[in-house]
Design a protein around this motif. Sequence first.
Motif, PDB file in Angstrom:
ATOM      1  N   ILE A  74       8.848 -17.853   0.899  1.00 62.10           N
ATOM      2  CA  ILE A  74       8.980 -17.280  -0.473  1.00 62.10           C
ATOM      3  C   ILE A  74       9.832 -18.174  -1.255  1.00 62.10           C
ATOM      4  CG2 ILE A  74       9.185 -15.442  -1.676  1.00 62.10           C
ATOM      5  CD1 ILE A  74       8.075 -13.685   0.723  1.00 62.10           C
ATOM      6  N   GLU A  75      10.915 -18.472  -0.910  1.00 61.99           N
ATOM      7  CA  GLU A  75      12.002 -19.136  -1.539  1.00 61.99           C
ATOM      8  C   GLU A  75      11.458 -20.551  -2.130  1.00 61.99           C
ATOM      9  OE1 GLU A  75      15.373 -19.303   1.022  1.00 61.99           O
ATOM     10  OE2 GLU A  75      16.089 -17.436   0.091  1.00 61.99           O
ATOM     11  N   THR A  76      10.626 -21.057  -1.194  1.00 60.18           N
ATOM     12  CA  THR A  76       9.975 -22.388  -1.527  1.00 60.18           C
ATOM     13  C   THR A  76       8.801 -22.324  -2.883  1.00 60.18           C
ATOM     14  OG1 THR A  76      10.235 -23.429   0.639  1.00 60.18           O
ATOM     15  CG2 THR A  76       8.294 -24.143  -0.628  1.00 60.18           C
ATOM     16  N   LEU A  77       7.994 -21.210  -2.491  1.00 59.84           N
ATOM     17  CA  LEU A  77       7.205 -20.723  -3.553  1.00 59.84           C
ATOM     18  C   LEU A  77       7.761 -20.380  -5.017  1.00 59.84           C
ATOM     19  CD1 LEU A  77       4.658 -18.168  -1.728  1.00 59.84           C
ATOM     20  CD2 LEU A  77       3.941 -20.684  -2.840  1.00 59.84           C
ATOM     21  N   ILE A  78       8.822 -19.756  -4.777  1.00 59.84           N
ATOM     22  CA  ILE A  78       9.626 -19.442  -6.089  1.00 59.84           C
ATOM     23  C   ILE A  78      10.023 -20.909  -6.719  1.00 59.84           C
ATOM     24  CG2 ILE A  78      11.972 -18.570  -6.959  1.00 59.84           C
ATOM     25  CD1 ILE A  78      11.525 -16.172  -4.924  1.00 59.84           C
ATOM     26  N   ARG A  79      10.854 -21.450  -5.813  1.00 61.78           N
ATOM     27  CA  ARG A  79      11.018 -23.031  -6.652  1.00 61.78           C
ATOM     28  C   ARG A  79       9.941 -23.919  -7.041  1.00 61.78           C
ATOM     29  NH1 ARG A  79      14.256 -22.857  -1.743  1.00 61.78           N
ATOM     30  NH2 ARG A  79      12.885 -24.125  -0.723  1.00 61.78           N
TER      31      ARG A  79
ATOM     32  N   MET B 108       0.882  -1.171   0.124  1.00 61.08           N
ATOM     33  CA  MET B 108      -0.046   0.101  -0.250  1.00 61.08           C
ATOM     34  C   MET B 108       0.829   1.276   0.127  1.00 61.08           C
ATOM     35  SD  MET B 108      -2.937  -0.768   2.420  1.00 61.08           S
ATOM     36  CE  MET B 108      -4.601  -1.953   1.925  1.00 61.08           C
ATOM     37  N   ARG B 109       2.226   1.182   0.550  1.00 62.33           N
ATOM     38  CA  ARG B 109       2.938   2.440   0.688  1.00 62.33           C
ATOM     39  C   ARG B 109       3.693   2.597  -0.637  1.00 62.33           C
ATOM     40  NH1 ARG B 109       4.737   0.001   5.505  1.00 62.33           N
ATOM     41  NH2 ARG B 109       6.551  -0.730   4.484  1.00 62.33           N
ATOM     42  N   GLY B 110       3.581   1.395  -1.586  1.00 61.73           N
ATOM     43  CA  GLY B 110       4.429   1.414  -3.034  1.00 61.73           C
ATOM     44  C   GLY B 110       5.828   0.848  -2.703  1.00 61.73           C
ATOM     45  N   ASP B 111       6.109   0.214  -1.684  1.00 57.58           N
ATOM     46  CA  ASP B 111       7.304  -0.208  -1.296  1.00 57.58           C
ATOM     47  C   ASP B 111       7.642  -1.752  -1.685  1.00 57.58           C
ATOM     48  OD1 ASP B 111       7.967   2.093  -0.153  1.00 57.58           O
ATOM     49  OD2 ASP B 111       7.613   1.554   1.895  1.00 57.58           O
ATOM     50  N   LEU B 112       6.579  -2.338  -2.212  1.00 55.87           N
ATOM     51  CA  LEU B 112       6.507  -3.673  -2.573  1.00 55.87           C
ATOM     52  C   LEU B 112       5.438  -3.875  -3.628  1.00 55.87           C
ATOM     53  CD1 LEU B 112       7.016  -6.670  -1.500  1.00 55.87           C
ATOM     54  CD2 LEU B 112       4.880  -6.516  -0.355  1.00 55.87           C
ATOM     55  N   ASN B 113       5.904  -4.762  -4.690  1.00 55.57           N
ATOM     56  CA  ASN B 113       5.039  -5.018  -5.791  1.00 55.57           C
ATOM     57  C   ASN B 113       4.481  -6.679  -5.178  1.00 55.57           C
ATOM     58  OD1 ASN B 113       6.464  -7.095  -7.114  1.00 55.57           O
ATOM     59  ND2 ASN B 113       7.346  -5.259  -8.351  1.00 55.57           N
ATOM     60  N   LEU B 114       3.444  -7.027  -6.292  1.00 54.44           N
ATOM     61  CA  LEU B 114       3.040  -8.476  -6.040  1.00 54.44           C
ATOM     62  C   LEU B 114       3.897  -9.647  -6.387  1.00 54.44           C
ATOM     63  CD1 LEU B 114      -0.810  -7.806  -7.006  1.00 54.44           C
ATOM     64  CD2 LEU B 114       0.376  -7.631  -4.781  1.00 54.44           C
ATOM     65  N   THR B 115       4.917  -9.517  -7.090  1.00 51.82           N
ATOM     66  CA  THR B 115       5.864 -10.443  -7.484  1.00 51.82           C
ATOM     67  C   THR B 115       6.489 -11.140  -6.263  1.00 51.82           C
ATOM     68  OG1 THR B 115       7.971  -9.257  -7.886  1.00 51.82           O
ATOM     69  CG2 THR B 115       6.084  -9.312  -9.592  1.00 51.82           C
ATOM     70  N   LEU B 116       6.789 -12.551  -6.393  1.00 55.72           N
ATOM     71  CA  LEU B 116       7.684 -13.032  -5.237  1.00 55.72           C
ATOM     72  C   LEU B 116       9.007 -12.695  -5.123  1.00 55.72           C
ATOM     73  CD1 LEU B 116       6.327 -16.982  -6.104  1.00 55.72           C
ATOM     74  CD2 LEU B 116       5.950 -15.514  -3.976  1.00 55.72           C
ATOM     75  N   GLU B 117       9.691 -12.289  -6.174  1.00 54.82           N
ATOM     76  CA  GLU B 117      11.015 -11.724  -5.866  1.00 54.82           C
ATOM     77  C   GLU B 117      10.799 -10.362  -5.399  1.00 54.82           C
ATOM     78  OE1 GLU B 117       9.480 -12.705  -8.887  1.00 54.82           O
ATOM     79  OE2 GLU B 117      10.908 -14.633  -9.030  1.00 54.82           O
ATOM     80  N   SER B 118       9.964  -9.540  -5.282  1.00 58.79           N
ATOM     81  CA  SER B 118       9.874  -8.241  -4.800  1.00 58.79           C
ATOM     82  C   SER B 118       9.580  -8.582  -3.236  1.00 58.79           C
ATOM     83  CB  SER B 118       8.654  -7.217  -5.211  1.00 58.79           C
ATOM     84  OG  SER B 118       8.375  -6.158  -4.529  1.00 58.79           O
ATOM     85  N   ARG B 119       8.685  -9.683  -3.040  1.00 59.93           N
ATOM     86  CA  ARG B 119       8.463 -10.166  -1.655  1.00 59.93           C
ATOM     87  C   ARG B 119       9.743 -10.679  -0.944  1.00 59.93           C
ATOM     88  NH1 ARG B 119       3.556 -13.648  -2.199  1.00 59.93           N
ATOM     89  NH2 ARG B 119       3.686 -13.518   0.255  1.00 59.93           N
ATOM     90  N   HIS B 120      10.576 -11.355  -1.830  1.00 53.65           N
ATOM     91  CA  HIS B 120      11.718 -11.926  -1.003  1.00 53.65           C
ATOM     92  C   HIS B 120      12.541 -10.761  -0.784  1.00 53.65           C
ATOM     93  CE1 HIS B 120      15.578 -14.012  -1.538  1.00 53.65           C
ATOM     94  NE2 HIS B 120      15.045 -15.051  -1.056  1.00 53.65           N
ATOM     95  N   ASP B 121      12.963  -9.773  -1.906  1.00 52.58           N
ATOM     96  CA  ASP B 121      13.648  -8.791  -1.375  1.00 52.58           C
ATOM     97  C   ASP B 121      13.054  -7.908  -0.262  1.00 52.58           C
ATOM     98  OD1 ASP B 121      15.087  -9.521  -3.602  1.00 52.58           O
ATOM     99  OD2 ASP B 121      14.454  -7.993  -5.009  1.00 52.58           O
ATOM    100  N   PHE B 122      12.059  -7.720  -0.170  1.00 52.87           N
ATOM    101  CA  PHE B 122      11.273  -7.006   1.138  1.00 52.87           C
ATOM    102  C   PHE B 122      11.758  -7.681   2.208  1.00 52.87           C
ATOM    103  CE2 PHE B 122       7.979  -7.061   4.236  1.00 52.87           C
ATOM    104  CZ  PHE B 122       7.956  -5.619   4.697  1.00 52.87           C
ATOM    105  N   TRP B 123      11.717  -8.891   2.315  1.00 53.43           N
ATOM    106  CA  TRP B 123      12.133  -9.682   3.779  1.00 53.43           C
ATOM    107  C   TRP B 123      13.592  -9.564   3.868  1.00 53.43           C
ATOM    108  CZ3 TRP B 123       8.570  -9.929   7.260  1.00 53.43           C
ATOM    109  CH2 TRP B 123       7.067  -9.911   7.037  1.00 53.43           C
ATOM    110  N   LEU B 124      14.383  -9.915   2.705  1.00 55.94           N
ATOM    111  CA  LEU B 124      15.771  -9.806   3.156  1.00 55.94           C
ATOM    112  C   LEU B 124      16.322  -8.410   3.516  1.00 55.94           C
ATOM    113  CD1 LEU B 124      17.193 -11.519  -0.183  1.00 55.94           C
ATOM    114  CD2 LEU B 124      17.298 -12.413   2.138  1.00 55.94           C
ATOM    115  N   GLU B 125      15.536  -7.323   3.188  1.00 53.67           N
ATOM    116  CA  GLU B 125      15.899  -6.041   3.763  1.00 53.67           C
ATOM    117  C   GLU B 125      15.502  -6.083   5.035  1.00 53.67           C
ATOM    118  OE1 GLU B 125      14.453  -1.408   2.655  1.00 53.67           O
ATOM    119  OE2 GLU B 125      14.890  -2.643   0.947  1.00 53.67           O
ATOM    120  N   ARG B 126      14.379  -6.383   5.425  1.00 51.86           N
ATOM    121  CA  ARG B 126      13.732  -6.485   6.831  1.00 51.86           C
ATOM    122  C   ARG B 126      14.788  -7.016   7.636  1.00 51.86           C
ATOM    123  NH1 ARG B 126      12.864  -4.144  10.841  1.00 51.86           N
ATOM    124  NH2 ARG B 126      11.445  -5.313  12.288  1.00 51.86           N
TER     125      ARG B 126
END
Length: 161
Positions: free
Chosen positions: A143-148, A78-96
């Motif tokens: 998320i890595e499992t979903l990507i695989r 909602m803030r625009g810091d993440l899109n709906l792709t698994l890769e974006s979500r993965h990057d979000f959690w790695l940054e966190r």
Amino acid sequence: MTFATLAGKLLQLGHPIPTLGLRRIESRARRVNVDDLVAIAVALNVSPQALLMPEGDTAILPTALPDTFTPAEARAWMRGDLNLTLESRHDFWLERLGEIETALIEAERLAASSDPQAAGWGRRRAIKLRSEQAETSEQIEAIETLIRKGGERGSAADTAE
């Protein structure tokens, strides 16, 4: 704040919603349009995002987001810091995870302090951060499992890519 008080504030803002309408909104029996959302947010002195996605892990996710989305991901989206792709979500959690690990180093430094108050605060903070670190690592693994496995089938993420 009572429904009557909120209805009065909305009337002053030029966007009247009667108390019955507010009750129906709260009980999810009445839909809210964007104008309603913004007016209610102004009347309550909060952001529209705070109404759409309250803080906390038990927040109800907006319709159509992938089933595996967490409240934290929805707020970032909602803030625009993440899109709906698994890769974006993965990057979000790695940054966190990086943010948590940096904060954990500081908390452990304080826990070793000779000041009893600072040391106590540091120990409590470190315990909380270790828990967040474990939860975040679990999100990354999921998320890595979903990507695989090739992604989330039938979700909004499929159409976003």
